[in-house]
Design an enzyme around this catalytic site. Structure first.
Site, PDB file in Angstrom:
ATOM      1  N   ASP A  31     -24.998  -5.018 -13.199  1.00 48.83           N
ATOM      2  CA  ASP A  31     -23.910  -5.962 -12.937  1.00 48.83           C
ATOM      3  C   ASP A  31     -24.251  -7.269 -13.658  1.00 48.83           C
ATOM      4  O   ASP A  31     -25.417  -7.666 -13.705  1.00 48.83           O
ATOM      5  CB  ASP A  31     -23.796  -6.206 -11.425  1.00 48.83           C
ATOM      6  N   SER A 124      -6.782   3.083 -10.589  1.00 49.00           N
ATOM      7  CA  SER A 124      -5.909   2.404  -9.630  1.00 49.00           C
ATOM      8  C   SER A 124      -4.550   3.078  -9.587  1.00 49.00           C
ATOM      9  O   SER A 124      -4.077   3.619 -10.596  1.00 49.00           O
ATOM     10  CB  SER A 124      -5.738   0.953 -10.078  1.00 49.00           C
ATOM     11  N   TYR A 149      -3.925  -5.674 -16.879  1.00 47.19           N
ATOM     12  CA  TYR A 149      -4.984  -5.098 -16.041  1.00 47.19           C
ATOM     13  C   TYR A 149      -4.705  -3.619 -15.788  1.00 47.19           C
ATOM     14  O   TYR A 149      -5.559  -2.750 -15.972  1.00 47.19           O
ATOM     15  CB  TYR A 149      -5.085  -5.866 -14.706  1.00 47.19           C
ATOM     16  N   LYS A 153      -6.613   0.190 -17.023  1.00 47.70           N
ATOM     17  CA  LYS A 153      -6.976   1.349 -16.192  1.00 47.70           C
ATOM     18  C   LYS A 153      -6.392   2.634 -16.780  1.00 47.70           C
ATOM     19  O   LYS A 153      -7.060   3.666 -16.869  1.00 47.70           O
ATOM     20  CB  LYS A 153      -6.482   1.157 -14.757  1.00 47.70           C
TER      21      LYS A 153
HETATM   22  C1  UD1 Z   1      -2.122  -5.669  -6.475  1.00 46.94           C
HETATM   23  C2  UD1 Z   1      -1.875  -5.480  -7.930  1.00 46.94           C
HETATM   24  C3  UD1 Z   1      -2.404  -4.119  -8.359  1.00 46.94           C
HETATM   25  C4  UD1 Z   1      -3.873  -4.019  -8.018  1.00 46.94           C
HETATM   26  C5  UD1 Z   1      -4.085  -4.295  -6.532  1.00 46.94           C
HETATM   27  C6  UD1 Z   1      -5.560  -4.365  -6.211  1.00 46.94           C
HETATM   28  C7  UD1 Z   1       0.107  -6.833  -8.453  1.00 46.94           C
HETATM   29  C8  UD1 Z   1       1.550  -6.807  -8.860  1.00 46.94           C
HETATM   30  N1  UD1 Z   1      -0.467  -5.637  -8.240  1.00 46.94           N
HETATM   31  O1  UD1 Z   1      -1.389  -4.673  -5.773  1.00 46.94           O
HETATM   32  O2  UD1 Z   1      -2.210  -3.934  -9.746  1.00 46.94           O
HETATM   33  O3  UD1 Z   1      -4.355  -2.739  -8.344  1.00 46.94           O
HETATM   34  O4  UD1 Z   1      -3.501  -5.547  -6.174  1.00 46.94           O
HETATM   35  O5  UD1 Z   1      -5.743  -4.362  -4.839  1.00 46.94           O
HETATM   36  O6  UD1 Z   1      -0.482  -7.885  -8.301  1.00 46.94           O
HETATM   37  N2  UD1 Z   1       1.882 -10.163  -0.416  1.00 46.94           N
HETATM   38  C9  UD1 Z   1       2.450 -11.228   0.248  1.00 46.94           C
HETATM   39  N3  UD1 Z   1       1.789 -12.426   0.222  1.00 46.94           N
HETATM   40  C10 UD1 Z   1       0.609 -12.617  -0.416  1.00 46.94           C
HETATM   41  C11 UD1 Z   1       0.028 -11.510  -1.097  1.00 46.94           C
HETATM   42  C12 UD1 Z   1       0.697 -10.305  -1.082  1.00 46.94           C
HETATM   43  O7  UD1 Z   1       3.512 -11.103   0.835  1.00 46.94           O
HETATM   44  O8  UD1 Z   1       0.068 -13.732  -0.404  1.00 46.94           O
HETATM   45  C13 UD1 Z   1       2.566  -8.852  -0.383  1.00 46.94           C
HETATM   46  C14 UD1 Z   1       2.963  -8.302  -1.737  1.00 46.94           C
HETATM   47  O9  UD1 Z   1       4.241  -8.739  -2.106  1.00 46.94           O
HETATM   48  C15 UD1 Z   1       2.888  -6.799  -1.503  1.00 46.94           C
HETATM   49  C16 UD1 Z   1       1.765  -6.648  -0.482  1.00 46.94           C
HETATM   50  O10 UD1 Z   1       1.642  -7.923   0.140  1.00 46.94           O
HETATM   51  O11 UD1 Z   1       4.069  -6.332  -0.925  1.00 46.94           O
HETATM   52  C17 UD1 Z   1       0.441  -6.268  -1.099  1.00 46.94           C
HETATM   53  O12 UD1 Z   1       0.126  -7.171  -2.147  1.00 46.94           O
HETATM   54  P1  UD1 Z   1      -1.316  -7.184  -2.843  1.00 46.94           P
HETATM   55  O13 UD1 Z   1      -2.364  -7.196  -1.798  1.00 46.94           O
HETATM   56  O14 UD1 Z   1      -1.326  -8.281  -3.849  1.00 46.94           O
HETATM   57  O15 UD1 Z   1      -1.417  -5.768  -3.553  1.00 46.94           O
HETATM   58  P2  UD1 Z   1      -0.418  -5.075  -4.610  1.00 46.94           P
HETATM   59  O16 UD1 Z   1       0.572  -6.016  -5.147  1.00 46.94           O
HETATM   60  O17 UD1 Z   1       0.082  -3.821  -4.007  1.00 46.94           O
END
Ligand code: UD1
Length: 337
Positions: A31, A124, A149, A153
């Site tokens: 790492d 992913s 990103y 992958k």
């Molecule tokens: C995100 C990435 C994905 C990555 C993954 C790693 C994007 C578009 N996608 O997935 O490529 O592999 O993380 O774990 O960024 N949310 C909120 N408020 C927040 C944060 C998130 O409402 O502050 C919501 C989002 O809109 C979503 C859900 O929570 O519906 C999950 O979000 P997040 O944890 O960022 O994951 P992904 O978007 O699914």
């Protein structure tokens, strides 16, 4: 068996190191600590009571990586090393391609040079792009990805498949993670995002600990049960055990195989918030804001293949994910500092 973990000091790598050591494997971690702390190594050793060999190297540095293979008789590799911030990858795409793909090429070349024939890759669910149907199964079409990103992958999966097609001795297991959350039950290792978290669960736990005032829920007008986004959250310890299963599978089944690592269950943003509040008895103030660009309504796995072929299934619940996240955050408000 001695297993090299590239990026083994990171969030998923550290949990996988613990499960490998518990299962009797020897672990070597390479790492560069650009997004992790050397303290994590001490924690892994504390949890398992076993020693880990550690190399502070950049996996893209051919000479340094060869040194790791010269010092150790490596039997297999789990490849986690890579940049992983979605938003950053949009701003500096070339750095993402250079780093993530470059270090994979160096790793595959070095493995060939030293006759190391099994690789498990940290992919992913983002490789599926916008889901064409749900749940997502491994044989569904991949791409295009909504950010660089994700593209790294997808491209790395292809590079590994091409390498394995050309060199029949190479076995590869590609693991498509859904949304990893939670932390080890000891509270000693967990996720420590740099700066303000982008992902939901780290954001919630930083609101809980008082570092952030409130959660922004990105949209409540999606065509889902409560209008908020639905994802397949998987406990990082289940995910880590999936890597042990993948290694055991790969050893017995030469060739290339792809597996989803998810639970198959979709939870909404509000499901997560409500579970966190209930399990930990702590308030999470939130406001509904606009949708986040690039987000999809729903994403969850068909997790049947991993269960059928590897005998692996996620066992921990949403309550476990919330409890363990909070234990880690509460005990380590500033991560590994
Ligand atoms: C995100 C990435 C994905 C990555 C993954 C790693 C994007 C578009 N996608 O997935 O490529 O592999 O993380 O774990 O960024 N949310 C909120 N408020 C927040 C944060 C998130 O409402 O502050 C919501 C989002 O809109 C979503 C859900 O929570 O519906 C999950 O979000 P997040 O944890 O960022 O994951 P992904 O978007 O699914």
């Amino acid at each position: 068996m001695k297993i090299l973990l590239t990026g083994g000091a990171g969030y998923i790598g550290s949990h996988t190191a613990v499960e490998l050591l518990n299962a009797g494997f020897d672990v070597v971690i390479a790492d560069d600590f650009s997004n992790s702390s050397p303290e994590v190594i001490r924690r892994i050793e504390k949890i398992t009571g076993k020693a880990v060999s550690v190399y502070h190297v950049d996996v893209a540095d051919e000479k340094a990586l060869e040194g790791v293979f010269e010092d150790n008789s490596i039997d297999g590799v789990i490849h986690f090393a890579g940049f992983k911030a979605v938003g950053e990858s949009v701003k500096i795409p070339l750095a993402y391609y250079r780093n993530n793909i470059g270090c994979t090429l160096t790793l595959l070349e070095t493995m060939e040079k030293f006759g190391v024939n099994i690789i498990i890759f940290s992919s992913s669910a983002t490789v599926y792009g916008t889901p064409k149907a749900l749940p997502l199964a491994e044989d569904m079409t991949t791409g295009p990805c909504s950010n660089p990103y994700g593209s790294t992958k997808l491209f790395i999966e292809q590079i590994i498949m091409d390498a394995a097609a050309a060199r029949k001795e190479l076995t590869a297991v590609l693991l498509r993670y859904f949304n990893p959350v939670g932390a080890h039950q000891s509270g000693l290792v967990g996720e420590m995002p740099n700066g303000i978290p982008n992902n939901l669960m780290p954001f919630i736990s930083q609101v809980a600990v008082g570092k952030l005032a409130r959660l922004n829920v990105f949209g409540n007008d999606y065509p889902t049960k409560d209008g908020t986004g639905v994802r397949d959250y998987i406990h990082v310890v289940d995910l880590a055990k999936g890597h042990v299963a993948a290694l055991n599978y790969g050893v017995k089944n030469p060739g290339v195989e792809v597996f989803n690592l998810g639970t198959g269950i979709g939870y909404s943003v509000l499901d997560i918030v409500n579970a966190f509040v209930k399990v930990n008895q702590i308030e999470i103030p939130y406001v509904i804001t606009d949708r986040r660009a690039g987000d999809i309504a729903e994403c969850y796995a068909n997790a049947e293949k991993a269960s059928r072929l590897m005998g692996w299934k996620a066992g921990l619940t949403l309550e476990d994910m919330c409890r363990d996240t909070w234990r880690w955050q509460k005990n380590n408000p500033n991560g590994y500092e």
